[in-house]
Motif scaffolding. Structure first.
Motif, PDB file in Angstrom:
ATOM      1  N   VAL A 109       0.847  -1.195   0.000  1.00 18.66           N
ATOM      2  CA  VAL A 109       0.000   0.000   0.000  1.00 18.66           C
ATOM      3  C   VAL A 109       0.879   1.241   0.000  1.00 18.66           C
ATOM      4  CG1 VAL A 109      -0.155  -0.022   2.530  1.00 18.66           C
ATOM      5  CG2 VAL A 109      -1.883   1.195   1.209  1.00 18.66           C
ATOM      6  N   VAL A 110       0.425   2.262  -0.716  1.00 22.87           N
ATOM      7  CA  VAL A 110       1.084   3.564  -0.728  1.00 22.87           C
ATOM      8  C   VAL A 110       0.045   4.600  -0.321  1.00 22.87           C
ATOM      9  CG1 VAL A 110       0.622   3.866  -3.202  1.00 22.87           C
ATOM     10  CG2 VAL A 110       2.415   5.220  -2.098  1.00 22.87           C
ATOM     11  N   ILE A 111       0.433   5.501   0.577  1.00 22.91           N
ATOM     12  CA  ILE A 111      -0.524   6.455   1.149  1.00 22.91           C
ATOM     13  C   ILE A 111      -0.024   7.888   0.988  1.00 22.91           C
ATOM     14  CG2 ILE A 111      -1.796   7.128   3.230  1.00 22.91           C
ATOM     15  CD1 ILE A 111      -1.339   4.321   4.315  1.00 22.91           C
ATOM     16  N   GLN A 112      -0.912   8.746   0.551  1.00 26.36           N
ATOM     17  CA  GLN A 112      -0.643  10.177   0.504  1.00 26.36           C
ATOM     18  C   GLN A 112      -1.437  10.833   1.623  1.00 26.36           C
ATOM     19  OE1 GLN A 112       1.109  13.073   0.074  1.00 26.36           O
ATOM     20  NE2 GLN A 112       1.284  12.570  -2.095  1.00 26.36           N
ATOM     21  N   CYS A 113      -0.793  11.684   2.418  1.00 26.81           N
ATOM     22  CA  CYS A 113      -1.435  12.339   3.562  1.00 26.81           C
ATOM     23  C   CYS A 113      -1.469  13.854   3.345  1.00 26.81           C
ATOM     24  CB  CYS A 113      -0.663  12.039   4.856  1.00 26.81           C
ATOM     25  SG  CYS A 113      -0.333  10.287   5.159  1.00 26.81           S
ATOM     26  N   LYS A 114      -2.628  14.431   3.510  1.00 24.49           N
ATOM     27  CA  LYS A 114      -2.764  15.878   3.366  1.00 24.49           C
ATOM     28  C   LYS A 114      -3.528  16.445   4.565  1.00 24.49           C
ATOM     29  CE  LYS A 114      -0.673  16.451  -0.572  1.00 24.49           C
ATOM     30  NZ  LYS A 114       0.640  17.164  -0.618  1.00 24.49           N
TER      31      LYS A 114
END
Length: 206
Positions: A109-114
């Motif tokens: 899994v790859v996660i982008q956090c904003k």
């Protein structure tokens, strides 16, 4: 049968005794196995509840975090849910990813956090960047986690490309104990009807 058993009791006695002992041992073994499963299940539930309590943050606390602190929070929630090889990779050259790891089922899994202000909206281009990161890291699943909401085009883009879009409402659920994988069942939902959006605008000013 009773007469035969009495007549041949001297011969059958050892077999009957063995059968009784074997049945008793089987019953005791089943009872121990069942008790062990119940105890282990209660222990897992207790550990899960304690992990949720230890890592719980209110959304107000999350809003006050720095971007790095928010990434650390997301990484810790992943570990709480049983994800492995979780690490924060956010930075100047993060290739569109902030957290990577493996889900409990083994998928990467790859996660982008904003961590944006609640009045902000996630645009489609930011999801396109995440899609590029998914390809770069060869991940099986891409997740976008934010403290705000997604625009309608970005939400549609996420659903079309199999991106798990975790908006503010879903982040609250995840933080309160729901697993990351369970959020996939409500992906593309939860941003509410017109009444919910009106309440959002009243609360956050947009």
């Amino acid at each position: 049968m009773l007469v035969l058993l009495v007549v041949f009791w001297s011969v059958a006695r050892s077999y009957v005794t063995g059968a009784v002992l074997l049945g008793g041992a089987a019953a005791a073994g089943w009872w121990l196995w069942r008790t062990d499963r119940l105890v282990r299940g209660r222990d897992r539930l207790w550990r899960q509840e304690e992990a949720v309590k230890a890592g719980h943050r209110t959304l107000a606390e999350v809003d006050a975090m720095t971007g790095t602190e928010f990434e650390d929070l997301v990484a810790s929630l992943c570990r709480r849910d049983g994800c492995t090889d979780v690490r924060r990779v956010g930075g100047a050259n993060d290739n569109g990813a902030d957290v990577v790891g493996r889900l409990p089922d083994g998928r990467s899994v790859v996660i982008q956090c904003k961590r944006y202000a609640p009045i902000s909206t996630i645009a489609s281009r930011e999801l396109r960047d995440l899609l590029g990161a998914k390809v770069h890291f060869g991940a099986d699943l891409a997740v976008f986690v934010t403290t705000t909401r997604f625009s309608r085009p970005s939400e549609k883009f996420a659903l079309q490309h199999g991106i798990l879009a975790v908006h503010r409402d879903h982040l609250g659920l995840w933080n309160n104990g729901a697993s990351l994988l369970s959020l996939g069942e409500v992906n593309g939902q939860g941003q509410g009807d017109s009444r919910h959006r009106a309440h959002w605008k009243q609360a956050y000013g947009k």
